[in-house]
Design a protein around this motif. Sequence first.
Motif, PDB file in Angstrom:
ATOM      1  N   LYS A 259     -11.126  -1.226 -11.047  1.00  0.00           N
ATOM      2  CA  LYS A 259      -9.899  -1.519 -11.782  1.00  0.00           C
ATOM      3  C   LYS A 259     -10.156  -2.750 -12.644  1.00  0.00           C
ATOM      4  N   ASP A 264      -2.421  -8.700 -16.013  1.00  0.00           N
ATOM      5  CA  ASP A 264      -1.331  -7.855 -15.513  1.00  0.00           C
ATOM      6  C   ASP A 264      -0.018  -8.643 -15.519  1.00  0.00           C
ATOM      7  N   LYS A 271       6.539  -9.283 -13.999  1.00  0.00           N
ATOM      8  CA  LYS A 271       6.387 -10.121 -12.805  1.00  0.00           C
ATOM      9  C   LYS A 271       7.124 -11.446 -12.990  1.00  0.00           C
ATOM     10  N   ASP A 282      -7.047  -9.752 -12.353  1.00  0.00           N
ATOM     11  CA  ASP A 282      -6.722  -8.382 -11.945  1.00  0.00           C
ATOM     12  C   ASP A 282      -7.795  -7.370 -12.385  1.00  0.00           C
ATOM     13  N   ASP A 341       4.523  -2.034 -13.062  1.00  0.00           N
ATOM     14  CA  ASP A 341       3.631  -2.999 -12.423  1.00  0.00           C
ATOM     15  C   ASP A 341       2.681  -2.329 -11.420  1.00  0.00           C
ATOM     16  N   GLU A 343       0.276  -0.429 -11.996  1.00  0.00           N
ATOM     17  CA  GLU A 343      -0.526   0.100 -13.106  1.00  0.00           C
ATOM     18  C   GLU A 343      -1.975   0.382 -12.733  1.00  0.00           C
ATOM     19  N   LEU A 370      -5.469  -4.098  -5.938  1.00  0.00           N
ATOM     20  CA  LEU A 370      -4.442  -3.080  -6.168  1.00  0.00           C
ATOM     21  C   LEU A 370      -3.045  -3.478  -5.718  1.00  0.00           C
ATOM     22  N   GLY A 372      -0.323  -6.423  -3.648  1.00  0.00           N
ATOM     23  CA  GLY A 372       0.002  -7.646  -2.922  1.00  0.00           C
ATOM     24  C   GLY A 372       0.150  -7.348  -1.432  1.00  0.00           C
ATOM     25  N   MET A 375      -2.472  -8.146   1.239  1.00  0.00           N
ATOM     26  CA  MET A 375      -2.562  -9.524   1.755  1.00  0.00           C
ATOM     27  C   MET A 375      -1.546  -9.756   2.868  1.00  0.00           C
ATOM     28  N   MET A 463     -10.106 -12.998  -5.401  1.00  0.00           N
ATOM     29  CA  MET A 463      -9.717 -14.239  -6.092  1.00  0.00           C
ATOM     30  C   MET A 463      -8.808 -15.079  -5.220  1.00  0.00           C
TER      31      MET A 463
HETATM   32  N1  BES Z   1      -2.362  -6.526  -9.601  1.00  0.00           N
HETATM   33  C1  BES Z   1      -1.267  -6.305  -8.735  1.00  0.00           C
HETATM   34  C2  BES Z   1      -1.594  -6.566  -7.271  1.00  0.00           C
HETATM   35  C3  BES Z   1      -1.934  -7.994  -6.929  1.00  0.00           C
HETATM   36  C4  BES Z   1      -0.938  -8.879  -6.564  1.00  0.00           C
HETATM   37  C5  BES Z   1      -3.234  -8.420  -6.958  1.00  0.00           C
HETATM   38  C6  BES Z   1      -1.257 -10.174  -6.245  1.00  0.00           C
HETATM   39  C7  BES Z   1      -3.558  -9.718  -6.620  1.00  0.00           C
HETATM   40  C8  BES Z   1      -2.573 -10.599  -6.269  1.00  0.00           C
HETATM   41  C9  BES Z   1      -0.767  -4.864  -8.872  1.00  0.00           C
HETATM   42  O1  BES Z   1      -0.928  -4.289 -10.117  1.00  0.00           O
HETATM   43  C10 BES Z   1       0.691  -4.898  -8.601  1.00  0.00           C
HETATM   44  O2  BES Z   1       1.398  -5.465  -9.379  1.00  0.00           O
HETATM   45  N2  BES Z   1       1.091  -4.317  -7.491  1.00  0.00           N
HETATM   46  C11 BES Z   1       2.453  -4.309  -7.106  1.00  0.00           C
HETATM   47  C12 BES Z   1       2.791  -2.895  -6.700  1.00  0.00           C
HETATM   48  C13 BES Z   1       4.248  -2.640  -6.604  1.00  0.00           C
HETATM   49  C14 BES Z   1       4.896  -2.654  -7.961  1.00  0.00           C
HETATM   50  C15 BES Z   1       4.449  -1.305  -5.934  1.00  0.00           C
HETATM   51  C16 BES Z   1       2.612  -5.271  -5.948  1.00  0.00           C
HETATM   52  O3  BES Z   1       1.685  -5.409  -5.141  1.00  0.00           O
HETATM   53  O4  BES Z   1       3.635  -5.927  -5.893  1.00  0.00           O
END
Ligand code: BES
Length: 493
Positions: A259, A264, A271, A282, A341, A343, A370, A372, A375, A463
């Motif tokens: 990816k 993003d 966001k 990202d 988001d 994406e 992909l 959050g 985590m 990261m």
């Molecule tokens: N790039 C983010 C995920 C992410 C969040 C990576 C924080 C690193 C740190 C991904 O594209 C995203 O926004 N995911 C959303 C999904 C949700 C909209 C279902 C998320 O994790 O909030």
Amino acid sequence: MTILPAIAFAKPTNVKKGTVVIFAAQDADIVEEGIDIDPSGTLARAASAAKFKGKKKSTFEVLAPHESPAEKIIVIGLGKADELTASDWLALGGVMKKAMGDAAAVTVLAHELIGADEASTLAQGAILRSYSFKKYKTTKKDEDKDEPKAQKITIQCVEATAAKKRWADDEGVAKGVMLARDLVNEPANILGPEEFASRARALEALGVDVNVLSEKEMRKMGMGALLGVAQGSVRPPQLVVMKWNGGKAKDKPIAFIGKGVTFDTGGISIKPAGGMEDMKGDMGGAAAVTGLMHALAARKAKANVIGIIGLVENMPDGNAQRPGDIVTSMSGQTIEVINTDAEGRLVLADALTYCGQEFKPQFMINLATLTGAIMVALGKHYAGLFSNDDELAGQINEAGMSTGEKVWRMPIGPEYDKMIDSTFADMKNIGGRWGGSCTAAQFLKRFVGETPWAHLDIAGTAMASPSNDINTSWGSGFGVRLLDQMVRDAYEG
Ligand code: BES
Ligand code: MN
Ligand code: ZN
């Protein structure tokens, strides 16, 4: 540019100037027989005064006594020396680098203590720990800048010749890790899809075949999912296809897909402002795939490997896609975009389909920052591993344990599949409140067909993960050593 120490390996000799590093096992004598840097026993007395007991990764240093040819002696604790693993030696290399600072000439007395592989791993740890990303610091104090401080680390060991040979490979892998870190650390104004693609193209110098598909070509192939994400940005998307042909011509390739969302914002489902700057990272999956291709080519891996990265920028704009839009992916399956988001899975959907159709690989492994939610589930020390194939998952898990780039298997299955069914299209791109990492993985699975596949969710590890012995940089390069090891162990002859 980070100034890295020069590494050399040499057979044990008596010449010791500058800083000398020696090792001590738990509760053992520090100075081994035959190492004549401390004739008067100062070291033993100082160690006892400092209560240094040789605990693993503990360090202790003294100015060398005046009758010693060395200037400074650093002692590094090994703990139980006969139980040390490769990832211990890597960490010890990092600990050693920290202890030596910028000392110009360092001699490491490893002698009979370690074999060629461990000596090389020690050097790799020192190099990885040396990395910093300070190219944009122009006005700060000297220690915040990358000053060209030349450093030479000579590792003395009995198997010096074999160590040198091994180092040719391990140095290539370290460079791959650092390439991935550089890409992740770079801000998004400097590194958009096109700039990233040209960095990937630089791998041609190592013999990697690099081909970049333009927006027009992607449109022709029907990559509506990826293109939907890209349409809000003025920067055109790029799909980079890297090939390393180090195996036999008849061997089916193995494939890694990343990816590469160079920034993003979330798009129209934008966001919140706090912490959004982190979304320059990202593209950590794409960075890992690029770093891995570097590593494999640099050490001339005996395997046929495909690396594919989907590069896009996710922006809110008059032309951006909207929640509720329905896109048609390259696979023909339609997707209702509930949240712009989510994406990354849209980008990967087309990259996975393309990879499967074009190359019919033995397996596909994708890496992505992909969710959050990964985590929330695992914290920042493990990547989430999702797979439709137990053998493949096992191979990745093994490599995780031996490299210290750890993964934890997470579930996919029909329960999650149901959660992404859509009223209007074949599926929707989010699955509701719970199990966000699992529904994301389940979404990807709809684009891999029967091919053995694994997805690594590296949102927590690529990261802003905690500093450790071998990394103090924001971008970690997670995934390069992991997958390089996995290829070595299971796919080279
Ligand atoms: N790039 C983010 C995920 C992410 C969040 C990576 C924080 C690193 C740190 C991904 O594209 C995203 O926004 N995911 C959303 C999904 C949700 C909209 C279902 C998320 O994790 O909030
Ligand atoms: Mn997102
Ligand atoms: Zn994202």
